[in-house]
Scaffold this motif. Structure first.
Motif, PDB file in Angstrom:
ATOM      1  N   ASN A   4       0.849  -1.180   0.000  1.00  0.00           N
ATOM      2  CA  ASN A   4       0.000   0.000   0.000  1.00  0.00           C
ATOM      3  C   ASN A   4       0.892   1.241   0.000  1.00  0.00           C
ATOM      4  OD1 ASN A   4      -2.330  -1.560   0.083  1.00  0.00           O
ATOM      5  ND2 ASN A   4      -2.419  -1.525   2.317  1.00  0.00           N
ATOM      6  N   VAL A   5       0.394   2.316  -0.608  1.00  0.00           N
ATOM      7  CA  VAL A   5       1.228   3.508  -0.832  1.00  0.00           C
ATOM      8  C   VAL A   5       0.479   4.764  -0.437  1.00  0.00           C
ATOM      9  CG1 VAL A   5       2.502   4.867  -2.550  1.00  0.00           C
ATOM     10  CG2 VAL A   5       2.438   2.370  -2.749  1.00  0.00           C
ATOM     11  N   ILE A   6       1.189   5.668   0.245  1.00  0.00           N
ATOM     12  CA  ILE A   6       0.713   7.032   0.468  1.00  0.00           C
ATOM     13  C   ILE A   6       1.672   7.978  -0.242  1.00  0.00           C
ATOM     14  CG2 ILE A   6       0.335   8.865   2.163  1.00  0.00           C
ATOM     15  CD1 ILE A   6      -0.523   6.706   4.153  1.00  0.00           C
ATOM     16  N   LEU A   7       1.134   8.803  -1.123  1.00  0.00           N
ATOM     17  CA  LEU A   7       1.905   9.823  -1.833  1.00  0.00           C
ATOM     18  C   LEU A   7       1.493  11.183  -1.303  1.00  0.00           C
ATOM     19  CD1 LEU A   7       3.734  10.875  -4.151  1.00  0.00           C
ATOM     20  CD2 LEU A   7       1.736  10.694  -5.665  1.00  0.00           C
ATOM     21  N   ALA A  92      -8.178  10.157  -1.914  1.00  0.00           N
ATOM     22  CA  ALA A  92      -7.377  11.375  -2.007  1.00  0.00           C
ATOM     23  C   ALA A  92      -7.958  12.448  -1.103  1.00  0.00           C
ATOM     24  CB  ALA A  92      -7.323  11.893  -3.443  1.00  0.00           C
ATOM     25  N   ALA A  93      -7.075  13.108  -0.359  1.00  0.00           N
ATOM     26  CA  ALA A  93      -7.388  14.366   0.320  1.00  0.00           C
ATOM     27  C   ALA A  93      -6.545  15.401  -0.402  1.00  0.00           C
ATOM     28  CB  ALA A  93      -7.044  14.289   1.802  1.00  0.00           C
ATOM     29  N   ALA A 142      -7.169  13.309   5.361  1.00  0.00           N
ATOM     30  CA  ALA A 142      -6.486  12.144   4.806  1.00  0.00           C
ATOM     31  C   ALA A 142      -6.514  10.967   5.771  1.00  0.00           C
ATOM     32  CB  ALA A 142      -5.044  12.511   4.460  1.00  0.00           C
ATOM     33  N   GLU A 143      -6.268  11.236   7.040  1.00  0.00           N
ATOM     34  CA  GLU A 143      -6.260  10.141   8.017  1.00  0.00           C
ATOM     35  C   GLU A 143      -7.662   9.557   8.193  1.00  0.00           C
ATOM     36  OE1 GLU A 143      -4.086   7.746  10.946  1.00  0.00           O
ATOM     37  OE2 GLU A 143      -3.901   8.534   8.904  1.00  0.00           O
ATOM     38  N   LEU A 155      -3.600   9.632  -1.889  1.00  0.00           N
ATOM     39  CA  LEU A 155      -2.922  10.889  -2.205  1.00  0.00           C
ATOM     40  C   LEU A 155      -3.243  11.910  -1.126  1.00  0.00           C
ATOM     41  CD1 LEU A 155      -1.384  12.828  -4.183  1.00  0.00           C
ATOM     42  CD2 LEU A 155      -3.632  13.341  -5.172  1.00  0.00           C
ATOM     43  N   VAL A 156      -2.187  12.565  -0.614  1.00  0.00           N
ATOM     44  CA  VAL A 156      -2.329  13.593   0.419  1.00  0.00           C
ATOM     45  C   VAL A 156      -1.695  14.865  -0.130  1.00  0.00           C
ATOM     46  CG1 VAL A 156      -1.851  14.220   2.807  1.00  0.00           C
ATOM     47  CG2 VAL A 156      -2.161  11.797   2.192  1.00  0.00           C
TER      48      VAL A 156
END
Length: 268
Positions: A4-7, A92-93, A142-143, A155-156
């Motif tokens: 899993n990825v957070i950008l 996405a936020a 986002a959280e 996406l943040v």
């Protein structure tokens, strides 16, 4: 292996300011748990064209999103599209231009600000439309998405650094302190993201100049940071990633099929 990825895209953050002002992120680098790279953003160094570039791997002159007033859906395949095609969950936020690029255009706040639609490329979203929308609120948005929907790709995208740059310029305490505040806010979430198994990339679309703008070729406008954190990254100091490789590299981390350029040296 699939991850899993957070950008995180810190809008308008110049590389040199990132290097000296983001103390929490730099602590991970000093501990050997992260790496910082310098990217040259594509041209023109404007926000909407570079959101498209980061998320599709296509430079603005090829995507046709060549300035901020191109209000239409993207005609490229983005990380969101590849993830959805593989059955993954997306969220996405972000600034409302991201919604306009990949979900619906033009943005209608009542309809689009809070998105919950499994059929859209960005299934779950909180989209803001004021540049001064507080970064603290955006990170909380986002959280909320992460905890509620457990997205495979999140996406943040906060805006206060760019907003401070346009109001006060690159060489101003307001701009630098906005970067410091973003780092402090990230500190409330970053460890939890890593403990949940997310691979995290923190970058920027473009930098900022002393004229309180961007769009040109000056290093302060084009040079942006890329921090990478997580078990999937090589942390090799010799790597020279490109902004057009971020989309494909995230797709590799997600384990989804794609046809984008990749910076394989970033990955183990």
């Amino acid at each position: 292996m699939k991850h899993n990825v957070i950008l995180v895209v810190l809008d308008g953050l110049n590389y040199q300011v990132a290097r000296h002002a983001l103390g929490h992120l730099q602590a991970y680098c000093d501990a050997g748990r992260a790496a910082l790279y310098r990217l040259d953003c594509e041209l023109p160094s404007l926000s909407r064209p570079l959101y498209e570039c980061i998320l599709t791997g296509v430079p603005p002159i090829a995507s046709g999103v060549v300035h901020n007033d191109v209000v239409r859906l993207s005609n490229q395949r983005s990380i969101f599209h590849y993830a959805r095609a593989a059955g993954l969950t997306t969220a996405a936020a972000a600034y409302h231009w991201v919604s306009e690029l990949y979900n619906r255009a033009p943005f209608e706040a009542v309809r689009d600000r809070h998105t919950d639609d499994a059929d859209l490329p960005i299934q779950y979203g909180h989209f803001y439309y004021a540049d001064h929308y507080p970064d603290s609120h955006l990170l909380a948005d986002a959280e909320h998405l992460r905890l509620r929907h457990k997205p495979n790709f999140l996406l943040v995208h906060p805006m206060n650094i760019d907003d401070a740059g346009h109001k006060h310029g690159l060489d101003s305490p307001q701009y630098r302190n906005s970067a410091r505040r973003a780092d402090i806010i990230l500190a409330d979430y970053l460890q939890a993201w890593l403990e949940a198994g997310y691979q995290v990339l923190v970058t920027a679309d473009h930098g900022m100049n002393t004229d309180r703008s961007h769009n040109g070729l000056l290093p302060e406008e084009r040079e942006v940071p890329l921090f990478v954190l997580g078990s999937a990254f090589s942390l090799d100091a010799a790597v020279r990633p490109r902004q057009t490789e971020l989309c494909g590299t995230v797709c590799e981390l997600l384990g989804v099929e794609h046809d984008k350029p990749v910076c394989r040296e970033l990955l183990k």
